[in-house]
Design an enzyme around this catalytic site. Structure first.
Site, PDB file in Angstrom:
ATOM      1  N   LYS A   1     -46.437  15.040  31.055  1.00  0.00           N
ATOM      2  CA  LYS A   1     -46.512  15.637  32.392  1.00  0.00           C
ATOM      3  C   LYS A   1     -47.962  15.948  32.785  1.00  0.00           C
ATOM      4  CE  LYS A   1     -43.245  18.268  30.929  1.00  0.00           C
ATOM      5  NZ  LYS A   1     -42.315  19.324  30.614  1.00  0.00           N
TER       6      LYS A   1
ATOM      7  N   HIS B   1     -52.568  24.007  31.374  1.00  0.00           N
ATOM      8  CA  HIS B   1     -51.134  24.197  31.154  1.00  0.00           C
ATOM      9  C   HIS B   1     -50.918  25.325  30.152  1.00  0.00           C
ATOM     10  CE1 HIS B   1     -46.911  23.159  30.776  1.00  0.00           C
ATOM     11  NE2 HIS B   1     -47.041  23.286  29.472  1.00  0.00           N
TER      12      HIS B   1
ATOM     13  N   ASP C   1     -38.504  12.857  30.889  1.00  0.00           N
ATOM     14  CA  ASP C   1     -38.614  14.164  30.220  1.00  0.00           C
ATOM     15  C   ASP C   1     -37.555  15.132  30.730  1.00  0.00           C
ATOM     16  OD1 ASP C   1     -39.992  16.193  28.542  1.00  0.00           O
ATOM     17  OD2 ASP C   1     -40.252  17.136  30.495  1.00  0.00           O
TER      18      ASP C   1
ATOM     19  N   SER D   1     -43.598  15.721  25.487  1.00  0.00           N
ATOM     20  CA  SER D   1     -43.043  16.267  26.730  1.00  0.00           C
ATOM     21  C   SER D   1     -44.150  16.918  27.556  1.00  0.00           C
ATOM     22  CB  SER D   1     -41.940  17.278  26.374  1.00  0.00           C
ATOM     23  OG  SER D   1     -41.647  18.111  27.447  1.00  0.00           O
TER      24      SER D   1
ATOM     25  N   ARG E   1     -32.104  17.934  24.840  1.00  0.00           N
ATOM     26  CA  ARG E   1     -32.648  18.657  23.669  1.00  0.00           C
ATOM     27  C   ARG E   1     -32.210  20.113  23.691  1.00  0.00           C
ATOM     28  NH1 ARG E   1     -38.665  18.106  24.634  1.00  0.00           N
ATOM     29  NH2 ARG E   1     -38.833  19.579  22.922  1.00  0.00           N
TER      30      ARG E   1
HETATM   31  N1  URA Z   1     -42.526  22.743  27.455  1.00  0.00           N
HETATM   32  C1  URA Z   1     -42.309  21.463  27.821  1.00  0.00           C
HETATM   33  O1  URA Z   1     -42.695  21.039  28.896  1.00  0.00           O
HETATM   34  N2  URA Z   1     -41.632  20.667  26.966  1.00  0.00           N
HETATM   35  C2  URA Z   1     -41.179  21.073  25.766  1.00  0.00           C
HETATM   36  O2  URA Z   1     -40.595  20.303  25.045  1.00  0.00           O
HETATM   37  C3  URA Z   1     -41.399  22.417  25.404  1.00  0.00           C
HETATM   38  C4  URA Z   1     -42.096  23.229  26.271  1.00  0.00           C
END
Ligand code: URA
Length: 433
Positions: A187, A82, A161, A183, A168
């Site tokens: 994932k 990621h 999320d 977050s 947010r």
């Molecule tokens: N990328 C994400 O997936 N979540 C965040 O909170 C910030 C960057």
């Protein structure tokens, strides 16, 4: 449970129990907790942070809001990767074949781009027919056959999320380390990968503006991984400059292909080889990073992993020949060359601004609904710290939109020519679990 009691506790920095955290996340997802209440919770977290136990519970509650994948039918080791998002970041397209070449499978969920940053799914869709909307069965089949598969992240993956991030974003609570870490990791953890490599971008074009914060975020994510028995490594990398020379969609797939054929820009090659090297060490294919990188460089030189990019794209119904014959298939109405006004070392106002320019050219979307022009984008004939003579081309813009003079002016405003080179360290720190 009573929300006011929970928010009072969080305000006074008293640790919340797992039950309380689950109750907050579940109530928010099923709409019994209102946005204004969740905003207050997020802001209390922004100021007071979360304990390791709270972060673990929060991440798990987010994961449990949606589906997870069972990849027990996939033979062998599985890796995931990621990046927190960069301009010109096509690393996954090079990393995956490099890792798969050594027998470690790459299973990834990816998203689309919005605003200045591109998304892997959009880039791959520049190969006509390619789809990330595949069944779980096909995902596993391709992983077993080719060793790489990338699926579009469905709305059933961590729905908490999605809802939380949207809130947010409009309440000034994106830049909270526990919220970012949970977050991202929620994932990642839905895919049962043996190893996860995270590329945390730092600099003007990134969430993390300084190294201390980037290290704190990285350690938090490694900690979440540990709680879930996952081997997590992190590279903190410089995002003051774009990665490689290509920014766009098809143009980035082409650059990935060139890199796999030994003709990539050195920064992109270095990042991909380091990410793949760390992954291969995590999976015990090599004993150390130095050996892994030496072997990976050989693979780039002899081009033996390149076909895996083509095979994976074709397995997901994409026509890869359009990339091989790039110039014929991705020509644009306008090709705008931007020249150096004086000699010196090239620099850009920010990587982010180049991302926005690429979006204006048609390569990205300002709103979710906009269509992408796969041919549009930017090629940096000269990039950060390269010497340019007056009158030489610094960048070439490709677009089918007619505002040629305005694009040229915007591009000129982004270029800075300096008397000496900037600090150009690309990989700032490596952290492993
Ligand atoms: N990328 C994400 O997936 N979540 C965040 O909170 C910030 C960057």
């Amino acid at each position: 449970m009573n929300f006011v009691d929970i928010i009072e506790k969080k305000k006074k920095n008293i640790e919340l129990s797992t039950q309380e955290i689950y109750w907050v996340v579940n109530s928010f997802v099923n709409n019994s907790l209102k946005d204004y209440q969740m905003s207050a919770f997020n802001m209390a977290v922004w100021f007071n942070g979360m304990s390791t136990k709270e972060i673990a519970s929060f991440t798990q509650a987010m994961i449990d809001s949606g589906i997870t994948y069972d990849l027990s039918e996939v033979k062998g080791l599985i890796a995931d990767k990621h990046s927190t998002g960069g301009i010109g970041d096509k690393t996954s397209l090079i990393f995956s074949p490099l890792v798969a070449k050594f027998g470690v499978k790459v299973a990834k969920l990816s998203g689309r781009g919005l605003g200045q940053t591109g998304g892997t799914i959009d880039k791959l869709e520049s190969c006509p027919g390619w789809t990330g909307e595949i069944s779980d069965h096909r995902f596993k089949e391709i992983l077993n056959e080719i060793g790489i598969s990338i699926m579009s992240q469905s709305s059933q993956v961590v729905p908490a999320d999605k809802k939380l991030y949207a809130l947010r974003d409009v309440t000034g609570t994106v830049d909270s380390i526990p919220l970012i870490a949970s977050s991202i990791m929620s994932k990642k953890l839905v895919i049962p990968a043996n190893s996860i490599i995270l590329d945390v971008k730092m600099g003007s074009g990134a969430f993390m503006k300084d190294l201390d914060k980037a290290v704190e975020l990285s350690k938090t994510m490694i900690g979440i991984g540990k709680e879930h028995n996952r081997n997590v490594s992190v590279m903190i990398t410089n995002m003051d400059k774009p990665l490689g020379r290509a920014i766009g969609n098809a143009i980035e797939v082409k650059e990935a292909w060139d890199t796999l054929n030994g003709n990539g820009p050195s920064d992109l090659e270095e990042l991909c080889v380091t990410a793949a090297g760390l992954t291969l060490v995590q999976n015990e294919v090599f004993k150390d990073l130095k050996t892994a990188k030496e072997e990976l460089l050989k693979v780039l030189k002899d081009k033996s992993a390149a076909h895996l990019l083509k095979d994976f794209i074709e397995a997901q119904n994409g026509n890869f020949d359009v990339i091989i014959d790039y110039d014929k298939n991705f020509s644009t109405k306008h090709v705008i060359e931007v020249f150096a006004q004086k000699e010196g070392y090239v620099s850009f106002v920010s990587a982010d601004q180049l991302g926005y320019l690429s979006m204006y050219l048609g390569a990205g979307r300002a709103t979710k609904e906009e269509e992408i022009d796969f041919s549009a984008g930017i090629y940096l004939n000269k990039t950060t710290n390269e010497f340019v003579k007056k009158g030489e081309v610094i960048m070439t813009l490709y677009t089918n939109r007619d505002n040629v003079e305005s694009f040229k002016q915007k591009a000129e405003e982004l270029i800075l020519i300096k008397d000496k080179k900037e600090n150009e360290e690309l990989i700032l720190k490596l952290l492993t679990s």
